[in-house]
Design a protein around this motif. Structure first.
Motif, PDB file in Angstrom:
ATOM      1  N   TRP A 239       0.856  -1.060   0.173  1.00 42.03           N
ATOM      2  CA  TRP A 239       0.065  -0.161   0.035  1.00 42.03           C
ATOM      3  C   TRP A 239       1.060   1.075  -0.001  1.00 42.03           C
ATOM      4  O   TRP A 239       0.649   2.369  -0.464  1.00 42.03           O
ATOM      5  CB  TRP A 239      -0.913   0.232   1.210  1.00 42.03           C
ATOM      6  CG  TRP A 239      -2.284  -0.867   1.050  1.00 42.03           C
ATOM      7  CD1 TRP A 239      -2.486  -1.225  -0.337  1.00 42.03           C
ATOM      8  CD2 TRP A 239      -2.961  -1.273   2.157  1.00 42.03           C
ATOM      9  NE1 TRP A 239      -3.740  -2.217   0.390  1.00 42.03           N
ATOM     10  CE2 TRP A 239      -3.982  -2.140   1.682  1.00 42.03           C
ATOM     11  CE3 TRP A 239      -2.855  -0.873   3.822  1.00 42.03           C
ATOM     12  CZ2 TRP A 239      -4.953  -2.665   2.367  1.00 42.03           C
ATOM     13  CZ3 TRP A 239      -3.857  -1.706   4.233  1.00 42.03           C
ATOM     14  CH2 TRP A 239      -4.856  -2.518   3.755  1.00 42.03           C
ATOM     15  N   SER A 243       0.995   4.162  -2.906  1.00 40.39           N
ATOM     16  CA  SER A 243       0.529   5.420  -2.735  1.00 40.39           C
ATOM     17  C   SER A 243       1.685   6.250  -3.015  1.00 40.39           C
ATOM     18  O   SER A 243       1.270   7.611  -3.411  1.00 40.39           O
ATOM     19  CB  SER A 243       0.024   5.273  -1.136  1.00 40.39           C
ATOM     20  OG  SER A 243      -0.923   4.395  -0.779  1.00 40.39           O
ATOM     21  N   SER A 244       2.785   5.908  -2.674  1.00 38.69           N
ATOM     22  CA  SER A 244       3.792   6.881  -3.046  1.00 38.69           C
ATOM     23  C   SER A 244       3.907   7.145  -4.353  1.00 38.69           C
ATOM     24  O   SER A 244       4.513   8.266  -4.871  1.00 38.69           O
ATOM     25  CB  SER A 244       5.131   6.293  -2.351  1.00 38.69           C
ATOM     26  OG  SER A 244       5.493   5.134  -3.159  1.00 38.69           O
ATOM     27  N   MET A 246       1.750   7.900  -6.518  1.00 39.98           N
ATOM     28  CA  MET A 246       0.726   9.071  -6.968  1.00 39.98           C
ATOM     29  C   MET A 246       1.230  10.222  -6.681  1.00 39.98           C
ATOM     30  O   MET A 246       2.002  10.693  -5.652  1.00 39.98           O
ATOM     31  CB  MET A 246      -0.638   8.976  -6.156  1.00 39.98           C
ATOM     32  CG  MET A 246      -1.539   7.607  -6.490  1.00 39.98           C
ATOM     33  SD  MET A 246      -3.091   8.004  -5.411  1.00 39.98           S
ATOM     34  CE  MET A 246      -2.491   7.664  -3.855  1.00 39.98           C
ATOM     35  N   VAL A 255      -6.563  11.690  -6.244  1.00 35.55           N
ATOM     36  CA  VAL A 255      -6.194  10.658  -5.019  1.00 35.55           C
ATOM     37  C   VAL A 255      -7.095   9.630  -4.705  1.00 35.55           C
ATOM     38  O   VAL A 255      -6.682   8.568  -4.619  1.00 35.55           O
ATOM     39  CB  VAL A 255      -5.618  11.687  -4.055  1.00 35.55           C
ATOM     40  CG1 VAL A 255      -5.231  10.942  -2.877  1.00 35.55           C
ATOM     41  CG2 VAL A 255      -4.380  12.436  -4.508  1.00 35.55           C
ATOM     42  N   ILE A 259      -6.513   5.962  -4.636  1.00 33.94           N
ATOM     43  CA  ILE A 259      -6.675   5.003  -3.413  1.00 33.94           C
ATOM     44  C   ILE A 259      -7.511   3.804  -3.624  1.00 33.94           C
ATOM     45  O   ILE A 259      -7.655   2.558  -3.233  1.00 33.94           O
ATOM     46  CB  ILE A 259      -7.071   5.761  -2.174  1.00 33.94           C
ATOM     47  CG1 ILE A 259      -6.070   6.929  -1.980  1.00 33.94           C
ATOM     48  CG2 ILE A 259      -7.090   4.904  -1.125  1.00 33.94           C
ATOM     49  CD1 ILE A 259      -4.586   5.880  -1.327  1.00 33.94           C
ATOM     50  N   ILE A 262      -6.284   1.145  -5.759  1.00 35.47           N
ATOM     51  CA  ILE A 262      -5.318   0.560  -5.155  1.00 35.47           C
ATOM     52  C   ILE A 262      -5.916  -0.688  -4.304  1.00 35.47           C
ATOM     53  O   ILE A 262      -5.607  -1.798  -4.229  1.00 35.47           O
ATOM     54  CB  ILE A 262      -4.413   1.464  -4.440  1.00 35.47           C
ATOM     55  CG1 ILE A 262      -3.509   2.355  -5.089  1.00 35.47           C
ATOM     56  CG2 ILE A 262      -3.547   0.546  -3.381  1.00 35.47           C
ATOM     57  CD1 ILE A 262      -2.734   3.276  -4.424  1.00 35.47           C
ATOM     58  N   GLU A 329      -8.268   2.282   3.910  1.00 39.99           N
ATOM     59  CA  GLU A 329      -8.428   3.681   3.504  1.00 39.99           C
ATOM     60  C   GLU A 329      -8.047   4.499   4.731  1.00 39.99           C
ATOM     61  O   GLU A 329      -7.237   5.310   4.806  1.00 39.99           O
ATOM     62  CB  GLU A 329      -9.705   4.120   2.619  1.00 39.99           C
ATOM     63  CG  GLU A 329      -9.740   5.804   2.615  1.00 39.99           C
ATOM     64  CD  GLU A 329     -10.169   6.625   3.725  1.00 39.99           C
ATOM     65  OE1 GLU A 329      -9.406   7.667   3.833  1.00 39.99           O
ATOM     66  OE2 GLU A 329     -11.017   5.805   4.478  1.00 39.99           O
ATOM     67  N   LEU A 332      -4.337   4.081   5.659  1.00 41.34           N
ATOM     68  CA  LEU A 332      -3.423   4.733   4.799  1.00 41.34           C
ATOM     69  C   LEU A 332      -3.644   6.192   5.235  1.00 41.34           C
ATOM     70  O   LEU A 332      -2.490   6.889   5.246  1.00 41.34           O
ATOM     71  CB  LEU A 332      -3.952   4.567   3.232  1.00 41.34           C
ATOM     72  CG  LEU A 332      -3.667   3.135   2.462  1.00 41.34           C
ATOM     73  CD1 LEU A 332      -3.910   3.050   1.147  1.00 41.34           C
ATOM     74  CD2 LEU A 332      -2.007   3.331   2.366  1.00 41.34           C
ATOM     75  N   SER A 333      -4.931   6.718   5.276  1.00 39.59           N
ATOM     76  CA  SER A 333      -4.871   8.000   5.619  1.00 39.59           C
ATOM     77  C   SER A 333      -4.342   8.291   7.130  1.00 39.59           C
ATOM     78  O   SER A 333      -3.746   9.507   7.371  1.00 39.59           O
ATOM     79  CB  SER A 333      -6.423   8.451   5.605  1.00 39.59           C
ATOM     80  OG  SER A 333      -6.836   8.403   4.458  1.00 39.59           O
ATOM     81  N   LEU A 337      -0.428   8.496   3.972  1.00 41.42           N
ATOM     82  CA  LEU A 337      -0.178   8.200   2.836  1.00 41.42           C
ATOM     83  C   LEU A 337      -1.439   8.146   1.890  1.00 41.42           C
ATOM     84  O   LEU A 337      -1.184   7.502   0.635  1.00 41.42           O
ATOM     85  CB  LEU A 337       0.726   7.119   2.797  1.00 41.42           C
ATOM     86  CG  LEU A 337       2.192   7.009   3.322  1.00 41.42           C
ATOM     87  CD1 LEU A 337       2.677   5.768   3.879  1.00 41.42           C
ATOM     88  CD2 LEU A 337       3.115   7.974   2.623  1.00 41.42           C
ATOM     89  N   GLY A 338      -2.433   8.382   2.437  1.00 44.97           N
ATOM     90  CA  GLY A 338      -3.924   8.249   1.686  1.00 44.97           C
ATOM     91  C   GLY A 338      -4.383   9.549   0.987  1.00 44.97           C
ATOM     92  O   GLY A 338      -3.534  10.227   0.571  1.00 44.97           O
TER      93      GLY A 338
END
Length: 394
Positions: A239, A243-244, A246, A255, A259, A262, A329, A332-333, A337-338
């Motif tokens: 993940w 994410s990196s 983007m 974005v 996500i 992904i 999600e 990640l957030s 990184l989300g």
């Protein structure tokens, strides 16, 4: 000849003593009652609905999720403030109580004014209620302006603070933004990302797994090796890597879709294997051979005849996959990184609660975890009820 009734001889009696004017019909049955006829003539959907209603917890969970998903259509109207509105005089204000009585007299829902003092020892503000100031809560009122779904200008809200007062039911964050309003707006992102993500993963899982199970051979072999490679990769580092990729210059909307894709790409493998195993066991059945002899194409056989045969299993997997994507999600957030501000979601809100010292001083900042837990439990209960209802003869 008069009508006669047929009955079996008593146990142990010789058959030659059983005299009847009409021949014996072994398939004669008694007429069905109205209740039996109602069940016998019911359609498949009707049987599923009857079975689902018996699972009370699933019904309650379904209603709860229906209300949540309906609320995201009118988030701007339900939220008392705009989610970007800052109240610099009330930074990290604790949840504000809504009162009904003042000095024994019923006034209706209202809030008291807030005053604060600076605690230089703990470097925080201490808020207290000023009972001399009363602000009645307003309903269907004009408040902060917004763009409804980013298209139409408006300022109508379901509930607003009294003129000159505040209404921070769940407190405020480090920028003085209302937590309740941000939770309502964040539900739109956190709830829809699961639905869009499951559409991506189900599309890939059913197509790839269905073809692998129906054809077998070298295609099945390659598919299984690819699934094993994807499943062997640890999810969180993957993940982070995806994410990196983007670009930071992407808009919040891009974005969001990035996500979603992904999460969908990471979750299709389990479904593909489940579909493959089912099709391997069903492809040799007589009705499949009959469809092939009648000239039916492969897509029609797979999606019209085979996939509906284990729809209950697919429903159960869908209701489990949606909350896993919501958690993805959120994770990640939470790690930053989300999704990124100015867009808001439950994960973005939890990003502020990373520091344990912040949580100790301002525990209401961790409140976004409550709807995450509630939604995940509701999806699991709903999945149990739908799985059982999809097979009413079980």
């Amino acid at each position: 000849m008069s009508a006669t009734t047929h009955s079996l001889p008593p146990p142990g009696a010789p058959l030659d003593h059983f005299v009847d004017d009409a021949p014996f019909d072994p398939y004669a049955t008694e007429p069905m009652t109205k209740a039996q006829e109602r069940i016998y003539l019911a359609s498949q959907l009707t049987l599923m609905w009857w079975k689902f209603k018996r699972h009370r917890l699933a019904v309650v969970s379904g209603l709860f999720l229906a209300v949540l998903y309906a609320s995201i259509l009118i988030s701007e109207f339900l939220a008392p403030y705009n989610y970007t509105e800052r109240h610099t005089d009330f930074i990290r204000s604790p949840p504000q109580a809504v009162h009904l009585f003042h000095d024994g007299n019923f006034i209706g829902p209202f809030t008291y004014g807030l005053t604060y003092t600076l605690d230089m020892e703990k470097l925080r503000r201490n808020y207290t209620e000023d009972t001399s100031r009363i602000y009645p809560v307003r309903f269907f009122c004009r408040g902060d302006s917004y763009r409804f779904w980013g298209l139409v200008e408006g300022n109508l809200h379901l509930v607003c603070p009294g003129e000159g007062g505040t209404l921070f039911v769940l407190g405020t964050d480090r920028l003085g933004r209302d937590m309740l309003s941000r939770l309502i707006y964040g539900a739109r992102i956190s709830l829809t990302i699961g639905l869009i993500g499951i559409s991506v993963s189900f599309g890939l899982g059913i197509i790839i797994g269905g073809l692998a199970g129906y054809y077998g051979g070298w295609f099945d072999l390659l598919t299984q090796r690819a699934i094993e490679v994807v499943q062997s990769l640890p999810h969180i580092p993957l993940w982070l890597a995806l994410s990196s990729v983007m670009p930071p210059t992407w808009s919040p909307l891009l974005v969001y879709f990035g996500i979603t894709i992904i999460l969908g790409l990471m979750d299709w493998t389990g479904l593909a294997r489940a579909v493959r195993s089912k099709l391997l066991s069903l492809r040799e059945d007589d009705y499949v051979v009959a469809a092939q002899l009648m000239g039916a194409k492969t897509p029609r056989i797979v999606f019209r005849h085979l996939v509906p045969g284990f729809m209950s299993h697919l429903i159960a997997m869908a209701t489990i996959a949606i909350p896993s994507m919501i958690l993805g999600e959120t994770a990640l957030s939470f790690l930053g990184l989300g999704l990124r501000p100015p867009i808001t979601s439950w994960g973005v809100m939890l990003n502020e609660a990373q520091n344990i010292n912040i949580v100790v001083l301002y525990p209401w900042l961790i409140l976004p975890v409550v709807p995450v837990i509630a939604v995940i439990l509701a999806f699991n209960f709903l999945g149990d009820g739908l799985r059982d209802a999809a097979d009413p003869y079980r």
